[in-house]
Design a protein around this motif. Structure first.
Motif, PDB file in Angstrom:
ATOM      1  N   ALA A  24       1.085  -1.370   0.158  1.00 43.98           N
ATOM      2  CA  ALA A  24       0.338   0.088   0.089  1.00 43.98           C
ATOM      3  C   ALA A  24       0.848   1.438   0.035  1.00 43.98           C
ATOM      4  N   LEU A  25       0.255   1.856  -0.583  1.00 48.94           N
ATOM      5  CA  LEU A  25       0.905   4.098  -0.636  1.00 48.94           C
ATOM      6  C   LEU A  25       0.051   4.446  -0.752  1.00 48.94           C
ATOM      7  N   VAL A  26       0.158   5.133   0.696  1.00 51.89           N
ATOM      8  CA  VAL A  26      -0.872   6.449   0.470  1.00 51.89           C
ATOM      9  C   VAL A  26      -0.283   8.106   0.872  1.00 51.89           C
ATOM     10  N   PHE A  27      -0.949   8.329  -0.614  1.00 45.60           N
ATOM     11  CA  PHE A  27      -0.730  10.119  -0.080  1.00 45.60           C
ATOM     12  C   PHE A  27      -1.282  10.920   0.138  1.00 45.60           C
ATOM     13  N   LYS A  28      -0.789  11.706   0.348  1.00 46.88           N
ATOM     14  CA  LYS A  28      -1.499  12.936   1.160  1.00 46.88           C
ATOM     15  C   LYS A  28      -1.419  14.792   0.362  1.00 46.88           C
ATOM     16  N   SER A  29      -1.982  15.435  -0.197  1.00 46.83           N
ATOM     17  CA  SER A  29      -1.854  16.851  -0.355  1.00 46.83           C
ATOM     18  C   SER A  29      -2.976  17.331  -0.282  1.00 46.83           C
ATOM     19  N   GLY A  30      -2.266  18.943   0.376  1.00 45.51           N
ATOM     20  CA  GLY A  30      -3.391  19.189   1.499  1.00 45.51           C
ATOM     21  C   GLY A  30      -4.227  18.108   2.045  1.00 45.51           C
ATOM     22  N   ASN A  31      -5.650  18.516   1.329  1.00 44.63           N
ATOM     23  CA  ASN A  31      -6.797  17.536   2.224  1.00 44.63           C
ATOM     24  C   ASN A  31      -6.922  16.408   1.723  1.00 44.63           C
ATOM     25  N   ILE A  32      -6.900  16.126   0.636  1.00 42.88           N
ATOM     26  CA  ILE A  32      -6.808  14.915   0.129  1.00 42.88           C
ATOM     27  C   ILE A  32      -6.005  13.955   0.264  1.00 42.88           C
ATOM     28  N   THR A  33      -6.424  12.816   0.091  1.00 44.44           N
ATOM     29  CA  THR A  33      -5.768  11.550   1.032  1.00 44.44           C
ATOM     30  C   THR A  33      -5.915  10.854  -0.529  1.00 44.44           C
ATOM     31  N   THR A  34      -4.776   9.760  -0.691  1.00 39.59           N
ATOM     32  CA  THR A  34      -5.727   8.827  -2.112  1.00 39.59           C
ATOM     33  C   THR A  34      -4.125   7.587  -0.691  1.00 39.59           C
ATOM     34  N   ALA A  35      -5.224   6.441  -2.079  1.00 42.38           N
ATOM     35  CA  ALA A  35      -4.290   5.364  -1.720  1.00 42.38           C
ATOM     36  C   ALA A  35      -3.980   4.638  -3.012  1.00 42.38           C
TER      37      ALA A  35
END
Length: 247
Positions: A24-35
C-alpha cells in the motif's frame, strides 16, 4: 506526504516457494488523501480467491477509518496465479493502516525504463486471417502459416518517492507481462513480479509496488519451450534490475 507498507498474504496451506504480499502507498496533499494498493493475486473479483465484495468492503473501511474517499483509491492485481490468504481483506486494510502511520514529507519523480528480454505476445496472426493463442496445452500451426505476432510494450513506467534526505520511500512501476512462468518446485509463488519487487526492495530499502499493464496476452519469453527449466526468478531479476536502472 506519503507512506508505504507491505503485508504478507501467502496461503501456507500447501507448498510455498516465495511470499505473496499486499503493498500500500498512501499520498496526502492538502486535504486530499489517496491510496494505491498492489496485490500479488490473479484478479480483484471475477476470478480467483478475491471475491466481488472485496473492493466495496475495503473501501468502506478506508473511508470510515482514514477518510479516504472510494474515488481516491486504486487497486491493482499483478495477475500472477499465486494463492492469497483467506484474510486478504483484513490484511489489505492492515497494509493501508501501516502506510498511513508511515507518512512523511516526500519528493516525487517520474520516468520511463525499458525491458525487452522477458516477454512475448501469445497472439499469432495467420496468413489465412485467423488468430491463435500460444498456450502450453495447444498445438501450434506450422511456421509458414504465421504472418505476424502481436505487439509487446517494453516501457516500464516508474514513480519514485524519496524522503527529503534522499532515502527512497517507494517505487511504483508499471509493466505489461502476464506472470505465469511459475517456479520449478510448483510451490505458491508471486511469480515474475514478486521477484522483481523483491529485487527493487532489497537494493533500495523501500517498498516496490508493481502495477500491471495490458498484460493478459503477454506471455513470459519462450513460454512454449518445455524442454528447458521454466523459472520466474531470472525473468523477475531482469525486470527488477531494469526498473532499478530507470529509478
Amino acid at each position: 506526504m506519503a507512506g508505504a507498507a507491505k503485508v504478507d498474504i501467502t496461503d501456507e496451506r500447501g507448498p510455498v516457494n516465495d511470499r505473496l504480499h499486499v503493498r500500500a502507498l498512501v499520498f496526502k496533499s492538502g486535504n486530499i488523501t489517496t491510496a494505491l494498493v498492489s496485490i500479488d493475486a490473479v484478479a480483484i473479483g471475477g476470478i480467483g480467491r478475491i471475491k466481488n465484495d472485496f473492493l466495496p468492503n475495503v473501501r468502506a473501511i478506508l473511508k470510515k477509518e482514514f477518510g479516504i474517499a472510494p474515488a481516491h483509491t486504486l487497486f491493482n492485481a499483478s495477475h500472477c496465479h499465486g494463492l492469497v490468504h483467506p484474510e486478504i481483506e483484513a490484511r489489505t486494510v492492515q497494509a493501508v493502516r501501516q502506510a498511513v502511520k508511515n507518512m512523511l514529507p516526500v519528493k516525487a519523480g517520474a520516468g520511463v525504463g525499458r525491458e525487452t528480454r522477458i516477454m512475448e505476445n501469445r497472439r499469432l496472426h495467420l496468413r489465412n486471417g485467423r488468430e491463435v493463442d500460444v498456450r502450453r496445452a495447444y498445438s501450434l500451426p506450422p511456421d509458414n502459416q504465421v504472418a505476424s505476432v502481436g505487439p509487446v510494450d517494453p516501457d516500464i513506467g516508474v514513480l519514485r518517492l524519496d524522503r527529503l534526505d534522499g532515502k527512497p520511500v517507494a517505487v511504483v512501476y508499471n509493466f505489461a507481462c502476464h506472470p505465469i512462468q511459475n517456479v520449478p518446485g510448483r510451490g505458491n509463488t508471486a511469480d515474475i513480479t514478486g521477484f522483481s519487487s523483491k529485487t527493487i526492495e532489497e537494493n533500495l530499502g523501500c517498498i516496490a509496488l508493481f502495477v500491471q499493464g495490458a498484460g493478459g496476452d503477454i506471455n513470459p519469453i519462450s513460454y512454449k519451450d518445455v524442454n528447458h527449466l521454466l523459472s520466474a526468478e531470472p525473468l523477475g531479476l531482469m525486470l527488477g534490475l531494469s526498473t532499478l536502472r530507470a529509478a
